[in-house]
Every structure is written in structure tokens, then in C-alpha cells.
Design an enzyme around this catalytic site. Structure first.
Site, PDB file in Angstrom:
ATOM      1  N   GLY A  35       0.805  -1.053   0.599  1.00 44.97           N
ATOM      2  CA  GLY A  35       0.237   0.085  -0.235  1.00 44.97           C
ATOM      3  C   GLY A  35       1.093   0.608   0.004  1.00 44.97           C
ATOM      4  O   GLY A  35       2.311   1.205  -0.459  1.00 44.97           O
ATOM      5  N   TYR A  37       1.602   3.127   2.282  1.00 47.97           N
ATOM      6  CA  TYR A  37       2.686   3.181   3.066  1.00 47.97           C
ATOM      7  C   TYR A  37       3.105   2.010   4.214  1.00 47.97           C
ATOM      8  O   TYR A  37       4.057   1.723   4.789  1.00 47.97           O
ATOM      9  CB  TYR A  37       2.110   4.323   4.601  1.00 47.97           C
ATOM     10  CG  TYR A  37       1.938   3.668   5.204  1.00 47.97           C
ATOM     11  CD1 TYR A  37       2.166   4.124   6.803  1.00 47.97           C
ATOM     12  CD2 TYR A  37       0.069   3.460   5.740  1.00 47.97           C
ATOM     13  CE1 TYR A  37       1.689   3.804   7.774  1.00 47.97           C
ATOM     14  CE2 TYR A  37      -0.269   2.565   7.038  1.00 47.97           C
ATOM     15  CZ  TYR A  37       0.993   3.146   7.925  1.00 47.97           C
ATOM     16  OH  TYR A  37      -0.303   2.458   8.747  1.00 47.97           O
ATOM     17  N   ASP A 151     -11.945   4.997   6.689  1.00 46.87           N
ATOM     18  CA  ASP A 151     -10.965   4.069   4.659  1.00 46.87           C
ATOM     19  C   ASP A 151     -11.834   3.162   4.559  1.00 46.87           C
ATOM     20  O   ASP A 151     -11.267   2.277   4.457  1.00 46.87           O
ATOM     21  CB  ASP A 151      -9.772   3.519   5.180  1.00 46.87           C
ATOM     22  CG  ASP A 151      -9.327   3.848   3.700  1.00 46.87           C
ATOM     23  OD1 ASP A 151      -9.474   3.878   2.495  1.00 46.87           O
ATOM     24  OD2 ASP A 151      -8.163   3.462   3.496  1.00 46.87           O
TER      25      ASP A 151
HETATM   26  N1  LIG Z   1      -4.433  -9.891   8.985  1.00 48.95           N
HETATM   27  C1  LIG Z   1      -4.989 -10.532   7.636  1.00 48.95           C
HETATM   28  N2  LIG Z   1      -4.753 -11.138   7.136  1.00 48.95           N
HETATM   29  C2  LIG Z   1      -4.755 -11.468   5.543  1.00 48.95           C
HETATM   30  N3  LIG Z   1      -4.720 -11.199   4.626  1.00 48.95           N
HETATM   31  C3  LIG Z   1      -4.175  -8.853   5.119  1.00 48.95           C
HETATM   32  C4  LIG Z   1      -4.445  -9.008   6.522  1.00 48.95           C
HETATM   33  N4  LIG Z   1      -4.223  -7.550   6.871  1.00 48.95           N
HETATM   34  C5  LIG Z   1      -3.999  -7.022   5.334  1.00 48.95           C
HETATM   35  N5  LIG Z   1      -3.834  -8.271   4.515  1.00 48.95           N
HETATM   36  C6  LIG Z   1      -3.813  -8.696   3.047  1.00 48.95           C
HETATM   37  O1  LIG Z   1      -2.666  -7.015   2.542  1.00 48.95           O
HETATM   38  C7  LIG Z   1      -3.528  -6.283   1.485  1.00 48.95           C
HETATM   39  C8  LIG Z   1      -3.000  -4.847   2.143  1.00 48.95           C
HETATM   40  O2  LIG Z   1      -2.978  -4.349   3.480  1.00 48.95           O
HETATM   41  P1  LIG Z   1      -3.093  -3.161   4.061  1.00 48.95           P
HETATM   42  O3  LIG Z   1      -4.405  -2.665   3.371  1.00 48.95           O
HETATM   43  O4  LIG Z   1      -3.533  -3.309   5.691  1.00 48.95           O
HETATM   44  O5  LIG Z   1      -2.454  -2.451   3.302  1.00 48.95           O
HETATM   45  P2  LIG Z   1      -1.464  -0.923   3.529  1.00 48.95           P
HETATM   46  O6  LIG Z   1      -0.139  -1.042   2.511  1.00 48.95           O
HETATM   47  O7  LIG Z   1      -2.049  -0.510   4.566  1.00 48.95           O
HETATM   48  O8  LIG Z   1      -2.758  -0.677   2.060  1.00 48.95           O
HETATM   49  P3  LIG Z   1      -3.066   1.578   1.828  1.00 48.95           P
HETATM   50  O9  LIG Z   1      -1.680   1.508   1.642  1.00 48.95           O
HETATM   51  O10 LIG Z   1      -3.472   0.862   0.145  1.00 48.95           O
HETATM   52  O11 LIG Z   1      -4.359   1.231   3.173  1.00 48.95           O
HETATM   53  C9  LIG Z   1      -4.756  -6.155   1.497  1.00 48.95           C
HETATM   54  O12 LIG Z   1      -5.635  -5.711   0.704  1.00 48.95           O
HETATM   55  C10 LIG Z   1      -5.140  -7.827   2.436  1.00 48.95           C
HETATM   56  O13 LIG Z   1      -5.788  -8.562   0.905  1.00 48.95           O
END
Ligand SMILES: Nc1ncnc2c1ncn2[C@@H]1O[C@H](COP(=O)(O)OP(=O)(O)OP(=O)(O)O)[C@@H](O)[C@H]1O
Length: 275
Positions: A35, A37, A151
Site C-alpha cells: 500500500g 505506506y 477508510d
Molecule cells: N490480517 C490480514 N490477513 C490476511 N490478509 C491481510 C491482512 N491484513 C492485510 N491483508 C492483505 O494485505 C493487503 C494490504 O493490507 P493493508 O490494506 O492493511 O495495507 P496498506 O499498506 O495499509 O495498504 P493501503 O496503503 O492501500 O492502505 C490487503 O489488501 C489484504 O489483502
């Protein structure tokens, strides 16, 4: 200059290689998502042979205090939310070689976005409303902890055995009692954050309802014209989206949701008889 920065960021933010072991126990198996960050990995916890999800603050952000604060706040919120079956459980957090990580329960499910758009899953009106009912109850749990997700979107909802699990608290916000803000400012802030989450629930409901809408012949019509919903569902959506008077609390939403679920029932049965 911005282009050069992007290239450097791209090089710095390469994901951890497969099979690397973090903290002497979490073996990286796959990248689940990258994502803006964070980077999320599927790992095996070698101590008890279970799957876990490990989130890492993007390496390019690991020295920026604002990003570190946001990451640690995300960890803190997950810790506060603790034991809810629809929120991944925080297992631990750690720093290794100057990188920031936290470990959470692995959710073996698929996100709503890929279910709707890749798998073309269809939700009847009633199924859509029942799913929103589950989501409203999770959101209410957050708000009761003074946490606002900020979000709520279909990629951030994982479906595990028909139960939604809310992920990604990266943009969530916690209202802390501080002397800096007076009561009036605090309740205004609370109101705005609450309404933002309610709006997003309305938006998710629209995505679910559109799953049964035939895409052919689509003209530029409003959702009200396109979906031709029963009055109670339209009313619910209009209030969630702030077109009509906004909901003052979650009880009002549940009241209208239950009415819509019942009306959906009558309407669907009627449609079935007509068929
Ligand atoms: N606890 C979990 N169990 C399984 N898969 C997960 C879990 N947490 C996140 N994911 C997977 O990882 C991906 C990225 O997670 P997350 O959206 O929390 O990351 P991010 O880096 O904050 O993304 P963004 O910057 O888009 O908000 C999710 O789309 C999901 O597919």
C-alpha cells in the site's frame, strides 16, 4: 526531481525476499499487498506453525517521524480493539534492523472488491443489507472505542466464511480526551468522523446493490433511477450518504436497516411470484 525520488523509493521499497526469517520466528512466504505506506506479508510463525500476517512500514518511510507515529498509532488502535472476531488480532510488534513491523492474525479470506469485480459475486438486496448490518455493528464497536476507521472501502473488507473482517487501520483516527480541545470542538470532530464512516457504509451498500445490476444499456442515470429500490432502502441510502437528514446514531441506522431488510423480503417474494 520527483521522478528520481520515485525511482529511489521503488528501489528502497523492494519487498523482503521469500523465506527470510524475521525476529527468529516469522518466515516470509508471500507478499499480500503493498500500500501507500505499508507492505503486508503472509508468514509462518515457526514457533507454532501457524499463518500470520506481518505488516511493515515502507522502508522509505521508516525514518520519517510522522509515518512512524502513524504506524505506532495503528498498532495501538489494534491493541485497543483487541478481541473482536471481525478485526484481526494484534499479536506483537517489533523493530528489526531499523525496520518497523507488527504481526497480526492471518485472515483466510478474500476482499469484497475482488469478490465483486473478479469473481462477479452477486448479492441480493437482502444479502447486501444483512452484510451492511454486520458492518454497522463492527463500526459501532470502533466508535464505542473512540476509533474511526476513515477508510471503509470494499478492498478493506475481507470475507471469511461469509463473515466480514475489517482491515487496514492505516487511516483510522482515535479521539483522545485532551485538555487542548473544548467539549464543543470535540463533539464536532466526533460528529464529522462518525458521519464519514456512515457515508462509506452507504457507498459500500451501493457497490453490493450494483452487483445485480445488468451492465449493458447503462446510461448516465443516478443510482436512484438505475437501481429502483424499495422506499426503505432508498431512504437508508439517502441518509447514510447525507442526501437527506444524517443519522444521529447507530440505533437509527439499525431501525431503518431492519425495516429495509423486511421490506426487501416482501419485495423479493413478490418478484419471485411474478416470475
Ligand atoms: N490480517 C490480514 N490477513 C490476511 N490478509 C491481510 C491482512 N491484513 C492485510 N491483508 C492483505 O494485505 C493487503 C494490504 O493490507 P493493508 O490494506 O492493511 O495495507 P496498506 O499498506 O495499509 O495498504 P493501503 O496503503 O492501500 O492502505 C490487503 O489488501 C489484504 O489483502
Amino acid at each position: 526531481m520527483r521522478f528520481v525520488r520515485k525511482i529511489i523509493q521503488f528501489i528502497v521499497d523492494t519487498p523482503i525476499e521469500k523465506d527470510k526469517i524475521l525476529m527468529g520466528r516469522y518466515q516470509v512466504k508471500a507478499v499480500l499487498g503493498i500500500g501507500s505506506y505499508g507492505m503486508v506479508y503472509e508468514c509462518i510463525d515457526l514457533l507454532n506453525d501457524t499463518r500470520v500476517a506481518v505488516k511493515q512500514l515502507r522502508p522509505s518511510k521508516r525514518k520519517k517521524q510522522l509515518e512512524i507515529d502513524r504506524f505506532t498509532e495503528e498498532i495501538h488502535m489494534l491493541r485497543l480493539l483487541g478481541n473482536h472476531s471481525s478485526i484481526p488480532k494484534l499479536l506483537e510488534s517489533f523493530q528489526e534492523e531499523g525496520h518497523w513491523f507488527y504481526v497480526m492474525e492471518f485472515i483466510d479470506g478474500e476482499n469484497l472488491e475482488s469478490l465483486l469485480f473478479d469473481k462477479k459475486l452477486v448479492f441480493t438486496r437482502q444479502e447486501a443489507l444483512l452484510l451492511i448490518r454486520q458492518l454497522v455493528s463492527i463500526v459501532d464497536y470502533l466508535h464505542n472505542h473512540s476509533i474511526y476507521h476513515g477508510d471503509l472501502r470494499i478492498p478493506n473488507i475481507l470475507m471469511k466464511n461469509d463473515v466480514p473482517v475489517l482491515i487496514d487501520f492505516g487511516l483510522a483516527c482515535r479521539l483522545i480526551d485532551s485538555r487542548k480541545n473544548n467539549d464543543k470542538e470535540k463533539s464536532k470532530q466526533r460528529e464529522i468522523l462518525t458521519q464519514d464512516d456512515y457515508y462509506d457504509l452507504g457507498d459500500i451498500l451501493l457497490f453490493l446493490l450494483y452487483s445485480t445490476y445488468p451492465k449493458k444499456n447503462r446510461k448516465a442515470l443516478s443510482w436512484i433511477e438505475e437501481l429502483s429500490l424499495p422506499a426503505t432502502t432508498t431512504n437508508l441510502l439517502r441518509r447514510l450518504l447525507g442526501i437527506d437528514e444524517r443519522y444521529a446514531n447507530v440505533e437509527e441506522i439499525f431501525h431503518d436497516l431492519d425495516k429495509a431488510i423486511l421490506e426487501g423480503n416482501v419485495h423479493d417474494t413478490h418478484e419471485q411470484i411474478l416470475l
